[in-house]
Motif scaffolding. Structure first.
Motif, mmCIF file in Angstrom:
data_model
loop_
_atom_site.group_PDB
_atom_site.id
_atom_site.type_symbol
_atom_site.label_atom_id
_atom_site.label_comp_id
_atom_site.label_asym_id
_atom_site.label_seq_id
_atom_site.Cartn_x
_atom_site.Cartn_y
_atom_site.Cartn_z
ATOM 1 N N ARG A 1 0.794 -1.222 0.000
ATOM 2 C CA ARG A 1 0.000 0.000 0.000
ATOM 3 C C ARG A 1 0.829 1.276 0.000
ATOM 4 N N SER B 1 1.001 -7.316 -1.493
ATOM 5 C CA SER B 1 0.408 -7.609 -0.190
ATOM 6 C C SER B 1 -1.099 -7.817 -0.393
ATOM 7 N N VAL C 1 0.749 -12.425 -1.537
ATOM 8 C CA VAL C 1 1.634 -13.303 -0.796
ATOM 9 C C VAL C 1 1.260 -13.259 0.680
ATOM 10 N N GLN D 1 4.603 -3.057 4.674
ATOM 11 C CA GLN D 1 4.901 -2.854 6.090
ATOM 12 C C GLN D 1 5.681 -4.025 6.696
ATOM 13 N N ASN E 1 11.250 0.860 2.158
ATOM 14 C CA ASN E 1 10.171 1.503 2.911
ATOM 15 C C ASN E 1 10.657 2.856 3.399
HETATM 16 C C1 LIG Z 1 -6.511 -13.135 9.205
HETATM 17 C C2 LIG Z 1 -5.642 -12.226 8.397
HETATM 18 C C3 LIG Z 1 -4.955 -12.742 7.312
HETATM 19 C C4 LIG Z 1 -4.137 -11.906 6.552
HETATM 20 N N1 LIG Z 1 -3.444 -12.458 5.519
HETATM 21 C C5 LIG Z 1 -2.611 -11.663 4.793
HETATM 22 C C6 LIG Z 1 -1.842 -12.199 3.694
HETATM 23 O O1 LIG Z 1 -1.940 -13.384 3.366
HETATM 24 N N2 LIG Z 1 -1.023 -11.377 3.014
HETATM 25 C C7 LIG Z 1 -0.879 -10.040 3.334
HETATM 26 O O2 LIG Z 1 -0.098 -9.354 2.683
HETATM 27 N N3 LIG Z 1 -1.584 -9.513 4.344
HETATM 28 C C8 LIG Z 1 -2.448 -10.281 5.078
HETATM 29 N N4 LIG Z 1 -3.168 -9.721 6.099
HETATM 30 C C9 LIG Z 1 -3.111 -8.249 6.283
HETATM 31 C C10 LIG Z 1 -1.884 -7.796 7.022
HETATM 32 O O3 LIG Z 1 -2.145 -7.892 8.408
HETATM 33 C C11 LIG Z 1 -1.526 -6.343 6.682
HETATM 34 O O4 LIG Z 1 -2.625 -5.520 6.991
HETATM 35 C C12 LIG Z 1 -1.144 -6.122 5.225
HETATM 36 O O5 LIG Z 1 -0.152 -7.053 4.835
HETATM 37 C C13 LIG Z 1 -0.619 -4.709 5.058
HETATM 38 O O6 LIG Z 1 -0.334 -4.453 3.716
HETATM 39 P P1 LIG Z 1 0.747 -3.352 3.299
HETATM 40 O O7 LIG Z 1 2.011 -3.600 4.026
HETATM 41 O O8 LIG Z 1 0.792 -3.318 1.826
HETATM 42 O O9 LIG Z 1 0.027 -1.998 3.754
HETATM 43 P P2 LIG Z 1 0.318 -0.998 4.932
HETATM 44 O O10 LIG Z 1 0.232 -1.656 6.235
HETATM 45 O O11 LIG Z 1 -0.556 0.175 4.683
HETATM 46 O O12 LIG Z 1 1.819 -0.575 4.746
HETATM 47 C C14 LIG Z 1 2.291 0.252 3.714
HETATM 48 C C15 LIG Z 1 3.769 0.497 3.946
HETATM 49 O O13 LIG Z 1 4.273 1.311 2.906
HETATM 50 C C16 LIG Z 1 5.158 2.268 3.433
HETATM 51 N N5 LIG Z 1 5.152 3.424 2.525
HETATM 52 C C17 LIG Z 1 4.184 4.355 2.354
HETATM 53 N N6 LIG Z 1 4.544 5.229 1.404
HETATM 54 C C18 LIG Z 1 5.765 4.845 0.953
HETATM 55 C C19 LIG Z 1 6.667 5.377 -0.010
HETATM 56 N N7 LIG Z 1 6.379 6.451 -0.738
HETATM 57 N N8 LIG Z 1 7.833 4.756 -0.182
HETATM 58 C C20 LIG Z 1 8.151 3.640 0.532
HETATM 59 N N9 LIG Z 1 7.340 3.100 1.456
HETATM 60 C C21 LIG Z 1 6.160 3.704 1.667
HETATM 61 C C22 LIG Z 1 4.606 2.572 4.810
HETATM 62 O O14 LIG Z 1 5.656 3.052 5.664
HETATM 63 C C23 LIG Z 1 4.060 1.223 5.252
HETATM 64 O O15 LIG Z 1 5.044 0.492 5.971
HETATM 65 C C24 LIG Z 1 -3.998 -10.531 6.876
HETATM 66 C C25 LIG Z 1 -4.681 -10.030 7.975
HETATM 67 C C26 LIG Z 1 -5.492 -10.848 8.735
HETATM 68 C C27 LIG Z 1 -6.187 -10.282 9.929
#
Ligand SMILES: Cc1cc2nc3c(=O)[nH]c(=O)nc-3n(C[C@H](O)[C@H](O)[C@H](O)COP(=O)(O)OP(=O)(O)OC[C@H]3O[C@@H](n4cnc5c(N)ncnc54)[C@H](O)[C@@H]3O)c2cc1C
Ligand SMILES: Nc1ncnc2c1ncn2[C@@H]1O[C@H](COP(=O)(O)O)[C@@H](O)[C@H]1O
Lengths: 242, 304
Positions: B194, B219, B235, B253, B272
């Motif tokens: 994200r 993600s 993944v 994240q 990140n």
């Molecule tokens: C039961 C359950 C099962 C789940 N299964 C999965 C699964 O199989 N796979 C999965 O992926 N998730 C799963 N999740 C969700 C997981 O908990 C996280 O919410 C999800 O992985 C977060 O996605 P993200 O890191 O893309 O987004 P975010 O948490 O929003 O993180 C975005 C990251 O990007 C960074 N960022 C923002 N802008 C920039 C920039 N310009 N340059 C560089 N970095 C930047 C931020 O610092 C942040 O660390 C599950 C959750 C539950 C409750």
């Protein structure tokens, strides 16, 4: 089939901070339902159909979680302490299940943190169990579950009584609103004690220490993007992965 | 010194389970629930003895929990180690109930010290290691690293009759959705989270993937909530479990549910802009910076 949905309401382990000396700081941890519990509830509703569905929770947490999600009655063993031994926690749940008459199926979240609770519960009840379940239904008098196993999807059928441990695939999407929360407050919660269900509360495990894992932190490059990128590429060439 | 049992339902980590059980200081007996080939592989992986329960075609290992539990309980070991899989745990749960054992998820290391059994276990998604002890029997699910086979000797295999299997039937097995997705076989995967602001910006990430000959991953929210990348490419715990040589997580994240999907990767890189992002705790390498600057810079550096 008469179904019990077991859920927990506890400190969110994701909020626990580990200090540099390896001790754990729970001060910022919010109370939350188990991550897999809503998916377990969906499966439990599918299994119960028109038959009774009873919520069961232990500990002093909010027993209305299930009531706000359409369950009509709940049982709570309010003085159950937090125990490290998953089998001791399971023993309390098993004792409470035995208090509920005519149960065919127990559905419970297959939490990673308490991965021993559902299976020890099945063992103590002497019932068969399947874990890591994605979804469930009933047909021809049997419980049918679907679960992922490696790169395959399995359909398994089981005769009741049975324990079904469900893993959520994602976070909960339809969180109940104010109306459901209010309705939940009118629904009955039977409050029980350990003594009333005939369960003990000794933890057979004593925790003697906590420490940080010996993981080597990432080699992190920062500063000018071009320089950082060049350093990373050199490091990856050194690893032989490019 | 005390002997210990391991429960085997798949070939993975048999040597590591054996090694963990050896910590108790005595012999290691394996109960194998599965086909003959699994018993053979187990016998070669280090235990001193193998008891083999043959499964029939349409029964999953869980159907044999009762007979397995009775066999192990009759021997009254102080420790039993199983994989943390659905099958391993269900068998171990029945064993624990029969033995009156404590159940400990996340087991890393076992030892016997006088009448005490000491277990080190991973807790809080591996953020901390807790030492627990007890004077009673323990059942633990192994959460440590894999290990190489011990020695070259082969344990004897004794088949054990188990005619009272529970009424559990495997009715159908088919490939899960996305099982044949390219990401599963790719040597290099560039995955996006994200941190990406717009769908169109995927081009930046594709540019990097192209110079690396990599597949695109993501993600869960990027596929599930945003719909920017096909679902079969996400993944994690509920998505794909992949084992590429190199995994580059861009704007991800590093949530434990995500990282579960790349446990098999050889080298993990995080990009990140938040120096405190969790990804830097589990990755091997990282760049702190804005992905919109870092990704093009990385592409340029790779082109040199
Ligand atoms: C039961 C359950 C099962 C789940 N299964 C999965 C699964 O199989 N796979 C999965 O992926 N998730 C799963 N999740 C969700 C997981 O908990 C996280 O919410 C999800 O992985 C977060 O996605 P993200 O890191 O893309 O987004 P975010 O948490 O929003 O993180 C975005 C990251 O990007 C960074 N960022 C923002 N802008 C920039 C920039 N310009 N340059 C560089 N970095 C930047 C931020 O610092 C942040 O660390 C599950 C959750 C539950 C409750
Ligand atoms: N699957 C479960 N169902 C009900 N209660 C549980 C389950 N797993 C753990 N618990 C209990 O939930 C509480 C968690 O406590 P804590 O996370 O330490 O705040 C304890 O009382 C545990 O014994």
């Amino acid at each position: 089939m008469k179904t019990v949905i077991v859920y927990k309401w506890a400190r969110n382990a994701e909020d626990a901070a580990v200090r540099s000396d390896g001790s754990v700081d729970w001060r910022n941890a919010k109370m939350t339902a188990g991550e897999d519990d809503f998916a377990a509830l969906e499966a439990a509703k599918a299994i119960a159909g028109d038959d009774d569905l009873v919520g069961l929770t232990i500990g002093d947490g909010d027993a209305s979680w299930a009531l706000a999600r359409g369950v009509l009655q709940a049982v709570s063993v309010t003085d159950a302490p937090h125990l490290t031994d998953n089998a001791s926690t399971a023993a309390i749940i098993a004792a409470a299940v035995r208090q509920i008459e005519g149960v065919d199926v127990v559905v419970i979240g297959d939490s990673e943190e308490y991965a021993g609770v559902p299976v020890a519960l099945a063992g103590l009840l002497g019932w068969p169990a399947v874990a890591h379940v994605g979804s469930a239904a009933v047909s021809d008098g049997r419980v049918r579950i679907i679960r992922k196993q490696g790169r395959n999807e399995q359909t398994i059928s089981i005769a009741a009584p049975v324990v079904i441990a469900v893993s959520a695939a994602s976070p909960e999407k339809n969180i109940p609103g104010m109306k459901e929360q209010l309705a939940a407050r009118k629904r009955p919660i039977t409050k029980l004690t350990l003594a009333a269900v005939g369960a003990g509360c000794d933890d057979r495990l004593s925790s003697t220490a906590t420490k940080l894992p010996e993981t080597t932190a990432a080699r992190v490059f920062a500063g000018d993007p071009a320089a950082a990128a060049a350093q990373l590429v050199a490091a990856l060439r050194g690893e032989g992965v490019l | 010194m005390s002997h210990a049992w391991i429960i085997v339902t798949e070939e993975k980590q048999v040597a590591a389970l054996t090694l963990a059980a050896r910590g108790m200081g005595g012999r290691v007996i394996a109960v194998v629930v599965g086909p003959r080939a699994l018993a053979d592989a187990t016998a070669a992986a280090g235990p001193d003895e193998v008891k083999w329960v043959e499964t029939s075609q349409d029964r999953p290992p869980e159907a044999y929990a009762g007979p397995v539990a009775r066999m192990i309980a009759a021997d009254a070991p102080r420790a039993v180690v199983a994989n943390a899989t659905a099958e391993g745990r269900v068998l171990a749960g029945m064993v624990a109930a029969r033995l009156g054992a404590a159940v400990i998820p996340g087991g890393l290391k076992l030892s016997a010290s006088g009448d005490k059994t000491v277990v080190e276990r991973a807790d809080l998604d591996g953020k901390v290691i807790e030492t627990v002890e007890t004077t009673g029997p323990v059942v633990t699910f192994y959460a440590g690293d894999d290990a190489a086979n011990e020695g070259s000797s082969c344990a004897s295999i004794e088949q054990v009759a188990a005619d009272d299997a529970a009424d559990i039937k495997v009715e159908r097995v088919e490939p899960a959705a996305g099982a044949d997705a390219g990401i599963n076989k790719a040597a290099v995967v560039v995955s996006v989270g994200r941190g990406l602001k717009r769908k169109d910006d995927l081009e930046i990430v594709r540019g990097l993937a192209d110079v690396l000959g990599a597949e695109i991953g993501c993600s869960m929210p990027v596929a599930d909530d945003l719909g920017w990348v096909e679902k079969e490419r996400y993944v994690g715990r509920s998505g794909q479990h992949i084992a590429p040589r190199l995994y580059i997580a861009v704007g991800i994240q590093g949530a434990p549910q995500h990282m579960e999907g790349v446990r098999g990767a050889k080298v993990v890189v995080g990009i990140n802009n938040d120096p405190d992002a969790a990804i830097f705790k589990s990755a091997d390498y990282g760049i702190v910076g804005d992905l919109y600057e870092v990704v093009p810079a990385l592409r340029a550096a790779l082109g040199e």
